[in-house]
Design a protein around this motif. Structure first.
Motif, PDB file in Angstrom:
ATOM      1  N   LYS A 102       0.838  -1.192   0.000  1.00 23.37           N
ATOM      2  CA  LYS A 102       0.000   0.000   0.000  1.00 23.37           C
ATOM      3  C   LYS A 102       0.879   1.250   0.000  1.00 23.37           C
ATOM      4  O   LYS A 102       1.925   1.264   0.662  1.00 23.37           O
ATOM      5  N   GLN A 103       0.455   2.285  -0.692  1.00 31.02           N
ATOM      6  CA  GLN A 103       1.243   3.527  -0.703  1.00 31.02           C
ATOM      7  C   GLN A 103       1.420   4.035   0.719  1.00 31.02           C
ATOM      8  O   GLN A 103       0.476   4.047   1.490  1.00 31.02           O
ATOM      9  N   GLY A 104       2.634   4.418   1.051  1.00 28.83           N
ATOM     10  CA  GLY A 104       2.891   4.841   2.428  1.00 28.83           C
ATOM     11  C   GLY A 104       3.308   3.676   3.306  1.00 28.83           C
ATOM     12  O   GLY A 104       3.631   3.845   4.461  1.00 28.83           O
ATOM     13  N   GLY A 105       3.247   2.479   2.739  1.00 27.77           N
ATOM     14  CA  GLY A 105       3.686   1.289   3.475  1.00 27.77           C
ATOM     15  C   GLY A 105       2.567   0.636   4.268  1.00 27.77           C
ATOM     16  O   GLY A 105       1.520   1.240   4.491  1.00 27.77           O
ATOM     17  N   GLN A 106       2.785  -0.586   4.645  1.00 26.67           N
ATOM     18  CA  GLN A 106       1.821  -1.295   5.485  1.00 26.67           C
ATOM     19  C   GLN A 106       2.578  -2.181   6.453  1.00 26.67           C
ATOM     20  O   GLN A 106       3.648  -2.683   6.132  1.00 26.67           O
ATOM     21  N   GLU A 107       2.015  -2.339   7.635  1.00 28.87           N
ATOM     22  CA  GLU A 107       2.660  -3.165   8.659  1.00 28.87           C
ATOM     23  C   GLU A 107       2.530  -4.640   8.289  1.00 28.87           C
ATOM     24  O   GLU A 107       1.490  -5.075   7.782  1.00 28.87           O
ATOM     25  N   LEU A 108       3.587  -5.393   8.539  1.00 33.74           N
ATOM     26  CA  LEU A 108       3.540  -6.845   8.377  1.00 33.74           C
ATOM     27  C   LEU A 108       3.817  -7.468   9.735  1.00 33.74           C
ATOM     28  O   LEU A 108       4.366  -6.815  10.616  1.00 33.74           O
ATOM     29  N   LEU A 109       3.469  -8.735   9.881  1.00 33.10           N
ATOM     30  CA  LEU A 109       3.849  -9.429  11.117  1.00 33.10           C
ATOM     31  C   LEU A 109       5.262  -9.967  10.974  1.00 33.10           C
ATOM     32  O   LEU A 109       6.052  -9.961  11.904  1.00 33.10           O
ATOM     33  N   GLY A 110       5.585 -10.460   9.756  1.00 30.31           N
ATOM     34  CA  GLY A 110       6.904 -11.019   9.507  1.00 30.31           C
ATOM     35  C   GLY A 110       7.097 -12.350  10.201  1.00 30.31           C
ATOM     36  O   GLY A 110       6.181 -12.884  10.835  1.00 30.31           O
ATOM     37  N   GLY A 111       8.299 -12.904  10.052  1.00 26.03           N
ATOM     38  CA  GLY A 111       8.614 -14.200  10.650  1.00 26.03           C
ATOM     39  C   GLY A 111       8.824 -15.258   9.582  1.00 26.03           C
ATOM     40  O   GLY A 111       9.630 -16.168   9.754  1.00 26.03           O
ATOM     41  N   LEU A 112       8.087 -15.135   8.488  1.00 26.81           N
ATOM     42  CA  LEU A 112       8.261 -16.057   7.362  1.00 26.81           C
ATOM     43  C   LEU A 112       9.286 -15.414   6.424  1.00 26.81           C
ATOM     44  O   LEU A 112       9.052 -14.308   5.905  1.00 26.81           O
ATOM     45  N   HIS A 113      10.405 -16.138   6.231  1.00 24.54           N
ATOM     46  CA  HIS A 113      11.540 -15.511   5.546  1.00 24.54           C
ATOM     47  C   HIS A 113      11.386 -15.568   4.021  1.00 24.54           C
ATOM     48  O   HIS A 113      12.130 -16.268   3.330  1.00 24.54           O
ATOM     49  N   VAL A 114      10.408 -14.818   3.548  1.00 24.02           N
ATOM     50  CA  VAL A 114      10.189 -14.707   2.097  1.00 24.02           C
ATOM     51  C   VAL A 114       9.845 -13.262   1.758  1.00 24.02           C
ATOM     52  O   VAL A 114       9.470 -12.479   2.637  1.00 24.02           O
ATOM     53  N   ARG A 115       9.944 -12.971   0.462  1.00 21.82           N
ATOM     54  CA  ARG A 115       9.442 -11.703  -0.053  1.00 21.82           C
ATOM     55  C   ARG A 115       8.219 -12.033  -0.906  1.00 21.82           C
ATOM     56  O   ARG A 115       8.269 -12.951  -1.737  1.00 21.82           O
ATOM     57  N   VAL A 116       7.130 -11.332  -0.670  1.00 21.30           N
ATOM     58  CA  VAL A 116       5.947 -11.559  -1.522  1.00 21.30           C
ATOM     59  C   VAL A 116       5.717 -10.345  -2.402  1.00 21.30           C
ATOM     60  O   VAL A 116       6.106  -9.231  -2.057  1.00 21.30           O
ATOM     61  N   ASN A 117       5.083 -10.574  -3.519  1.00 26.59           N
ATOM     62  CA  ASN A 117       4.632  -9.464  -4.344  1.00 26.59           C
ATOM     63  C   ASN A 117       3.114  -9.475  -4.315  1.00 26.59           C
ATOM     64  O   ASN A 117       2.481 -10.447  -4.725  1.00 26.59           O
ATOM     65  N   ARG A 118       2.536  -8.405  -3.784  1.00 29.30           N
ATOM     66  CA  ARG A 118       1.062  -8.323  -3.688  1.00 29.30           C
ATOM     67  C   ARG A 118       0.448  -8.190  -5.081  1.00 29.30           C
ATOM     68  O   ARG A 118       1.051  -7.629  -5.987  1.00 29.30           O
ATOM     69  N   ASN A 119      -0.765  -8.669  -5.199  1.00 26.20           N
ATOM     70  CA  ASN A 119      -1.570  -8.511  -6.426  1.00 26.20           C
ATOM     71  C   ASN A 119      -0.792  -8.895  -7.687  1.00 26.20           C
ATOM     72  O   ASN A 119      -0.871  -8.211  -8.705  1.00 26.20           O
TER      73      ASN A 119
END
Ligand SMILES: NC(=O)CC[C@H](N)C(=O)O
Length: 216
Positions: A102-119
């Motif tokens: 999301k523009q401006g960033g969004q909080e994640l919980l993290g912990g899973l060591h991957v990078r995702v690409n939304r949409n």
């Protein structure tokens, strides 16, 4: 009287701040080994469950609601210690990094060591259903019907502890890394699609099995 109930049972929480949580709850009621299913909205709810499903929905909205209700930190701690499964937006929440956020960033919980690409696959109208293979957990020959709705993809594995469970068939011009749609890292499970929107409960069974093992 001989009981037919499994000796070990787990209480499963489904994060119910936003998104498709009801469908997970219905599906979990058919799984052996599930003692109780709890809609998780508070820290107290979270403390009462053995494992957690973070449903699909809209990750930026889910993060905002979690922040406003003081759930971000309790969730961050939970997902790092107890079995957790993120589906679609839930997978985004679990990831260490997200692109197309999301523009401006969004909080994640993290912990899973991957990078995702939304949409990754476009908007709602580009939703699709396809059969996936999960060779290590469902066997080589079995396929699983997967519903993708504004789905993310795992674009990068950031650590060796992450095991790829399933991939889409690569399309022309796609790199291999753009096809990963299900992973496991210890007791963390993440799927880019919506298994709760089909009548196939095998992945729910698998998650409950992980949670039962973790409780032993
Ligand atoms: N079906 C879904 O969960 C869609 C995820 C949504 N695109 C997001 O970024 O959160």
């Amino acid at each position: 009287m001989v009981s037919t109930e499994p000796i070990n049972q787990v209480t499963v929480g489904v994060l119910a701040l936003q998104g498709a949580f009801i469908e997970h709850i219905h599906m979990l009621r058919s799984i052996p080994g599930v003692k109780q299913v709890i809609e998780v909205r508070t820290k107290a709810h979270l403390e009462s469950v053995d494992c957690l499903i973070i449903p699909g929905g809209e990750s930026s909205a889910m993060a905002l609601i979690a922040e406003r209700s003081g759930m971000l930190e309790p969730l961050r701690q939970f997902v790092r210690t107890k079995p957790t499964w993120g589906t679609c937006a839930g997978m985004i929440m679990l990831s260490d990094e997200a692109t197309n956020a999301k523009q401006g960033g969004q909080e994640l919980l993290g912990g899973l060591h991957v990078r995702v690409n939304r949409n990754q696959f476009g908007s709602q109208k580009d939703s699709f259903k396809t059969n996936l293979h999960f060779p290590t957990i469902l066997g080589e020959k079995q396929s699983f019907p997967a519903v993708f709705i504004r789905a993310p993809v795992i674009s990068k594995i950031l650590d060796d502890s992450v095991e790829v469970l399933s991939r889409l068939e690569a399309k022309v011009g796609q790199t291999d890394a753009e096809t990963i749609v299900a992973v496991r890292q210890g007791n963390m499970l993440a799927t880019a699609f919506h298994p709760e929107l089909t009548s196939d409960n095998r992945l729910h069974q698998y998650f409950v099995h992980l949670a039962l093992q973790a409780k032993q």
